[in-house]
Write a protein that holds these residues in place. Structure first.
Motif, PDB file in Angstrom:
ATOM      1  N   ASP A 101       8.548   2.782  -6.019  1.00  0.00           N
ATOM      2  CA  ASP A 101       9.416   3.496  -6.958  1.00  0.00           C
ATOM      3  C   ASP A 101      10.534   4.227  -6.221  1.00  0.00           C
ATOM      4  O   ASP A 101      10.287   4.965  -5.269  1.00  0.00           O
ATOM      5  CB  ASP A 101       8.607   4.492  -7.790  1.00  0.00           C
ATOM      6  CG  ASP A 101       7.684   3.810  -8.779  1.00  0.00           C
ATOM      7  OD1 ASP A 101       8.015   2.695  -9.230  1.00  0.00           O
ATOM      8  OD2 ASP A 101       6.629   4.393  -9.095  1.00  0.00           O
ATOM      9  N   PHE A 127       4.874  -3.844  -9.451  1.00  0.00           N
ATOM     10  CA  PHE A 127       4.413  -2.744  -8.602  1.00  0.00           C
ATOM     11  C   PHE A 127       5.201  -1.461  -8.821  1.00  0.00           C
ATOM     12  O   PHE A 127       4.858  -0.429  -8.266  1.00  0.00           O
ATOM     13  CB  PHE A 127       4.490  -3.146  -7.120  1.00  0.00           C
ATOM     14  CG  PHE A 127       3.345  -4.005  -6.701  1.00  0.00           C
ATOM     15  CD1 PHE A 127       2.194  -3.451  -6.162  1.00  0.00           C
ATOM     16  CD2 PHE A 127       3.405  -5.378  -6.860  1.00  0.00           C
ATOM     17  CE1 PHE A 127       1.125  -4.251  -5.790  1.00  0.00           C
ATOM     18  CE2 PHE A 127       2.347  -6.190  -6.498  1.00  0.00           C
ATOM     19  CZ  PHE A 127       1.205  -5.627  -5.966  1.00  0.00           C
ATOM     20  N   GLY A 128       6.297  -1.525  -9.545  1.00  0.00           N
ATOM     21  CA  GLY A 128       7.082  -0.322  -9.781  1.00  0.00           C
ATOM     22  C   GLY A 128       8.548  -0.640  -9.968  1.00  0.00           C
ATOM     23  O   GLY A 128       8.933  -1.783 -10.173  1.00  0.00           O
ATOM     24  N   ARG A 130      12.617   3.337  -4.108  1.00  0.00           N
ATOM     25  CA  ARG A 130      12.836   2.967  -2.711  1.00  0.00           C
ATOM     26  C   ARG A 130      13.864   1.847  -2.633  1.00  0.00           C
ATOM     27  O   ARG A 130      14.050   1.084  -3.569  1.00  0.00           O
ATOM     28  CB  ARG A 130      11.549   2.422  -2.071  1.00  0.00           C
ATOM     29  CG  ARG A 130      10.398   3.355  -2.027  1.00  0.00           C
ATOM     30  CD  ARG A 130      10.137   4.163  -0.923  1.00  0.00           C
ATOM     31  NE  ARG A 130      10.234   4.063   0.459  1.00  0.00           N
ATOM     32  CZ  ARG A 130       9.226   4.286   1.252  1.00  0.00           C
ATOM     33  NH1 ARG A 130       8.011   4.438   0.791  1.00  0.00           N
ATOM     34  NH2 ARG A 130       9.409   4.356   2.544  1.00  0.00           N
ATOM     35  N   ASN A 145       0.814  -1.214   0.000  1.00  0.00           N
ATOM     36  CA  ASN A 145       0.000   0.000   0.000  1.00  0.00           C
ATOM     37  C   ASN A 145       0.853   1.271   0.000  1.00  0.00           C
ATOM     38  O   ASN A 145       0.487   2.258   0.629  1.00  0.00           O
ATOM     39  CB  ASN A 145      -0.940  -0.013   1.210  1.00  0.00           C
ATOM     40  CG  ASN A 145      -1.821  -1.244   1.213  1.00  0.00           C
ATOM     41  OD1 ASN A 145      -2.310  -1.651   0.166  1.00  0.00           O
ATOM     42  ND2 ASN A 145      -2.015  -1.849   2.369  1.00  0.00           N
ATOM     43  N   PHE A 146       1.987   1.208  -0.671  1.00  0.00           N
ATOM     44  CA  PHE A 146       2.881   2.361  -0.781  1.00  0.00           C
ATOM     45  C   PHE A 146       3.624   2.225  -2.103  1.00  0.00           C
ATOM     46  O   PHE A 146       3.687   1.143  -2.679  1.00  0.00           O
ATOM     47  CB  PHE A 146       3.866   2.417   0.397  1.00  0.00           C
ATOM     48  CG  PHE A 146       4.626   1.131   0.612  1.00  0.00           C
ATOM     49  CD1 PHE A 146       5.839   0.909  -0.031  1.00  0.00           C
ATOM     50  CD2 PHE A 146       4.131   0.147   1.452  1.00  0.00           C
ATOM     51  CE1 PHE A 146       6.547  -0.283   0.162  1.00  0.00           C
ATOM     52  CE2 PHE A 146       4.829  -1.044   1.655  1.00  0.00           C
ATOM     53  CZ  PHE A 146       6.032  -1.256   1.008  1.00  0.00           C
ATOM     54  N   SER A 147       4.175   3.313  -2.569  1.00  0.00           N
ATOM     55  CA  SER A 147       4.936   3.280  -3.816  1.00  0.00           C
ATOM     56  C   SER A 147       6.318   2.667  -3.547  1.00  0.00           C
ATOM     57  O   SER A 147       6.989   3.051  -2.592  1.00  0.00           O
ATOM     58  CB  SER A 147       5.105   4.684  -4.379  1.00  0.00           C
ATOM     59  OG  SER A 147       5.997   4.655  -5.481  1.00  0.00           O
TER      60      SER A 147
END
Length: 179
Positions: free
Chosen positions: A95, A122-123, A97, A91-93
């Motif tokens: 990208d 997811f990214g 990270r 539930n977070f990006s």
């Protein structure tokens, strides 16, 4: 199947997770860009414990996600029984990270490969660093953990069982010999 050896008890697991947390924070020069993602089932609970410990150490809330890799496995068609599908919860990006990917046991590398495939849907993370409680060797794919709790060389007729209190009611790691 018979228990061949108890490799870790609850205190051993706690000390190992504490060490891993310090190694993660040190290598990443803090926790500012970290997010922790666990592979269902036991990796999920190890990830939550690791994130909580990093949050306390760094006084910084660390996001936690959970991957269900069922449909990403390359052996899903080989298994006869119906796979139990759960949800992925990120539930977070992710990208840009630094993702700390957590699993209980690293063996062939196929679970981690499937997790990486799903994670990329997811990214695009800046980095993905793998943490495992137990590395038992015998790789089939060129996958290596960045952070290892304990290395336990096993034969193909042996199995590592990680038990966690959230799932099994106790914390332990045992080596089992199959008949």
């Amino acid at each position: 199947m018979k228990v061949k050896e108890k490799i870790m008890d609850a205190d051993d697991i706690e000390r190992t997770l504490n060490r891993l947390v310090y190694e993660i924070v040190e290598r990443n020069k803090g926790s500012k860009n970290l997010a922790v993602v666990g592979i269902r089932t036991r990796g999920e609970f190890l990830a939550k414990r690791i994130a909580e410990k990093i949050s306390k150490l760094e006084n910084n809330q660390i996001p936690v996600g959970i991957l269900d890799i069922t449909f990403y496995r390359d052996d899903i068609r080989l298994k006869l029984r119906q796979p139990e599908v759960k949800t992925t919860e990120i539930n977070f990006s992710i990208d840009d990270r630094d993702i700390i990917l957590v699993d209980d046991v690293l063996f062939t590398g196929r679970t981690v490969r499937a997790a990486l495939d799903e994670l990329m849907d997811f990214g695009r993370p800046k980095t993905v660093q793998l943490v495992v409680l137990i590395d038992r060797g015998n790789r089939e794919l060129p996958i290596q953990a960045d952070f290892v709790g304990r290395r336990v060389k096993t034969s193909l007729n042996e199995e590592i069982r990680v038990k966690l209190r959230e799932v099994d009611g106790e914390d332990s790691v045992i080596l089992i010999e199959r008949d």
